[in-house]
Scaffold this motif. Structure first.
Motif, PDB file in Angstrom:
ATOM      1  N   THR A 153       0.837  -1.205   0.000  1.00 54.57           N
ATOM      2  CA  THR A 153       0.000   0.000   0.000  1.00 54.57           C
ATOM      3  C   THR A 153       0.869   1.251   0.000  1.00 54.57           C
ATOM      4  OG1 THR A 153      -1.771  -1.144   1.195  1.00 54.57           O
ATOM      5  CG2 THR A 153      -1.791   1.267   1.234  1.00 54.57           C
ATOM      6  N   LEU A 156       2.328   1.590  -3.429  1.00 55.76           N
ATOM      7  CA  LEU A 156       1.335   2.080  -4.383  1.00 55.76           C
ATOM      8  C   LEU A 156       1.096   3.572  -4.193  1.00 55.76           C
ATOM      9  CD1 LEU A 156      -0.665   1.405  -6.621  1.00 55.76           C
ATOM     10  CD2 LEU A 156      -2.372   0.874  -4.855  1.00 55.76           C
ATOM     11  N   GLY A 157       1.063   4.005  -2.924  1.00 52.72           N
ATOM     12  CA  GLY A 157       0.897   5.424  -2.663  1.00 52.72           C
ATOM     13  C   GLY A 157       2.062   6.241  -3.188  1.00 52.72           C
ATOM     14  N   VAL A 159       4.015   5.631  -5.781  1.00 52.63           N
ATOM     15  CA  VAL A 159       4.021   5.752  -7.239  1.00 52.63           C
ATOM     16  C   VAL A 159       2.813   6.543  -7.745  1.00 52.63           C
ATOM     17  CG1 VAL A 159       2.685   3.686  -7.815  1.00 52.63           C
ATOM     18  CG2 VAL A 159       4.538   4.419  -9.335  1.00 52.63           C
ATOM     19  N   SER A 160       1.773   6.668  -6.918  1.00 51.57           N
ATOM     20  CA  SER A 160       0.555   7.376  -7.338  1.00 51.57           C
ATOM     21  C   SER A 160       0.650   8.880  -7.127  1.00 51.57           C
ATOM     22  CB  SER A 160      -0.652   6.833  -6.567  1.00 51.57           C
ATOM     23  OG  SER A 160      -0.820   5.445  -6.785  1.00 51.57           O
ATOM     24  N   LEU A 161       1.367   9.305  -6.085  1.00 53.86           N
ATOM     25  CA  LEU A 161       1.441  10.730  -5.776  1.00 53.86           C
ATOM     26  C   LEU A 161       2.442  11.420  -6.695  1.00 53.86           C
ATOM     27  CD1 LEU A 161       1.436  10.583  -1.871  1.00 53.86           C
ATOM     28  CD2 LEU A 161      -0.461  11.206  -3.374  1.00 53.86           C
ATOM     29  N   PRO A 162       2.063  12.517  -7.329  1.00 51.83           N
ATOM     30  CA  PRO A 162       2.997  13.222  -8.222  1.00 51.83           C
ATOM     31  C   PRO A 162       4.103  13.915  -7.448  1.00 51.83           C
ATOM     32  CG  PRO A 162       0.948  14.451  -7.986  1.00 51.83           C
ATOM     33  CD  PRO A 162       0.733  13.137  -7.288  1.00 51.83           C
ATOM     34  N   THR A 166       4.408  15.619  -3.533  1.00 53.46           N
ATOM     35  CA  THR A 166       5.260  15.088  -2.465  1.00 53.46           C
ATOM     36  C   THR A 166       6.462  15.998  -2.217  1.00 53.46           C
ATOM     37  OG1 THR A 166       6.400  13.713  -4.118  1.00 53.46           O
ATOM     38  CG2 THR A 166       4.599  12.693  -2.887  1.00 53.46           C
ATOM     39  N   LEU A 210       8.932   7.604  -6.222  1.00 54.38           N
ATOM     40  CA  LEU A 210       8.258   7.341  -7.483  1.00 54.38           C
ATOM     41  C   LEU A 210       8.703   6.031  -8.106  1.00 54.38           C
ATOM     42  CD1 LEU A 210       6.297   8.568  -9.601  1.00 54.38           C
ATOM     43  CD2 LEU A 210       8.299   9.581 -10.691  1.00 54.38           C
ATOM     44  N   THR A 214       7.690   0.675  -7.946  1.00 51.59           N
ATOM     45  CA  THR A 214       7.803  -0.263  -9.065  1.00 51.59           C
ATOM     46  C   THR A 214       8.809  -1.366  -8.754  1.00 51.59           C
ATOM     47  OG1 THR A 214       7.284   1.512 -10.619  1.00 51.59           O
ATOM     48  CG2 THR A 214       8.341  -0.458 -11.515  1.00 51.59           C
TER      49      THR A 214
END
Length: 333
Positions: A153, A156-157, A159-162, A166, A210, A214
């Motif tokens: 989680t 995932l957070g 990689v999702s936040l631009p 951040t 970021l 992955t």
């Protein structure tokens, strides 16, 4: 091995030539097609026709496109002369032209910004590899548990936040509220190593978030697949310690596919991390490219693009060579 090495180097050179052709066409021919003459971008739209024609002669814009491209490639290898009558300006190799706005050589400008981008990319790469591998291994070993779900989680957070979110959040909390780090900026490492490190910690972590996600997911998937192999069960049946089974056998095999991803990611970042450099006020290649785009400074944009392409091709070549060392079967392909 020598034949494999020669093939890869030739492919890399051909790829770079193709990239130079495409980028040159895009940056110098498309503007003319769309009505934005590069000569007008250089001298200004208010200039008289005689001055514009002089710039076109100096830059060689009246020549056929293939002749212009040939001169451009020659400039990269052997330098180039920009002449308008008796006025001759020599640009030494590798010549990427002169800035439309400052009339400075593009190559020295990019070289002066390169240490910033190298520091940012190298430090972030170390952080994201460590974070991604550690999180991925933990998730694989604790598959299906709360720890596994929590780590994934978080990944995932990340990689999702631009980055522009951040990055600004990190500045607000750790710089302006807690005061743990100085305001964003770059200090040359030879000038003050401690200030160099302090100024790059937040950019490293922000950029690494970021990519770490992955790498964590890839490491987890590869480790789960590897831990189910027969040789892993055999190693455990022989009584080897779990640490040796995971580290020497499982992790070593599971990380091999990450080599390709890491090489391409690092090569891309070496061309400039635009958002990160802009948020943290780091005057690297990405920041230089962003400024050039705002000013329609085509030679600098072209130079940064070729810089980025060069790093990507080189890192891809390094990855191919590493694969040839790791897996001899690759050399036969």
């Amino acid at each position: 091995m020598l034949a494999y090495l020669i093939r890869r180097i030739v492919n890399a050179i051909l790829t770079l030539l193709a990239v130079t052709l495409v980028t040159f066409f895009v940056f110098f021919m498309v503007p003319k097609i769309t009505g934005n003459d590069p000569a007008l971008l250089y001298i200004g739209k208010q200039a008289d026709a005689k001055a514009v024609q002089g710039i076109r002669i100096k830059l060689g814009l009246n020549d056929p496109i293939l002749v212009q491209y040939g001169k451009f490639v020659k400039g990269l290898v052997a330098g180039r002369d920009y002449a308008n009558g008796p006025d001759v300006q020599h640009c030494p190799a590798p010549c990427l032209g002169y800035s439309f706005k400052t009339n400075q050589e593009v190559w020295p400008l990019l070289v002066s910004d390169l240490p910033v981008t190298l520091s940012l990319a190298a430090g972030a790469a170390v952080v994201w590899v460590l974070m991604g591998v550690v999180f991925g291994v933990i998730s694989a070993l604790r598959r299906g548990t709360i720890l596994d779900r929590t780590v994934m989680t978080i990944a995932l957070g990340g990689v999702s936040l631009p980055i522009y979110f951040t990055g600004q959040l990190a500045l607000l909390i750790f710089v302006y509220q807690l005061g743990w780090f100085p305001e964003a900026g770059y200090t040359p490492i030879l000038q003050n190593p401690l200030e160099w490190f302090q100024g790059l910690v937040l950019p490293w972590v922000t950029l690494a978030l970021l990519f770490a996600a992955t790498y964590a997911r890839l490491t987890r998937a590869n480790m789960l697949e590897t831990l189910g192999e027969d040789y892993i069960r055999t190693a455990r049946a022989k009584g080897l310690r779990e640490r040796m089974v995971i580290g020497k056998h499982g992790l070593r095999s599971g990380l091999t596919p990450l080599v390709t991803v890491f090489g391409l990611d690092l090569g891309t970042l070496l061309g400039g991390a635009v958002l990160t450099e802009a948020v943290f006020n780091l005057r690297g290649l990405g920041y230089q490219a962003l400024t050039a785009i705002r000013q329609n400074d085509l030679p600098i944009i072209l130079g940064v693009t070729l810089f980025a392409a060069f790093f990507i091709v080189v890192m891809n070549l390094v990855v191919d060579l590493l694969y040839g060392v790791i897996d001899p079967r690759v050399r036969l392909g």
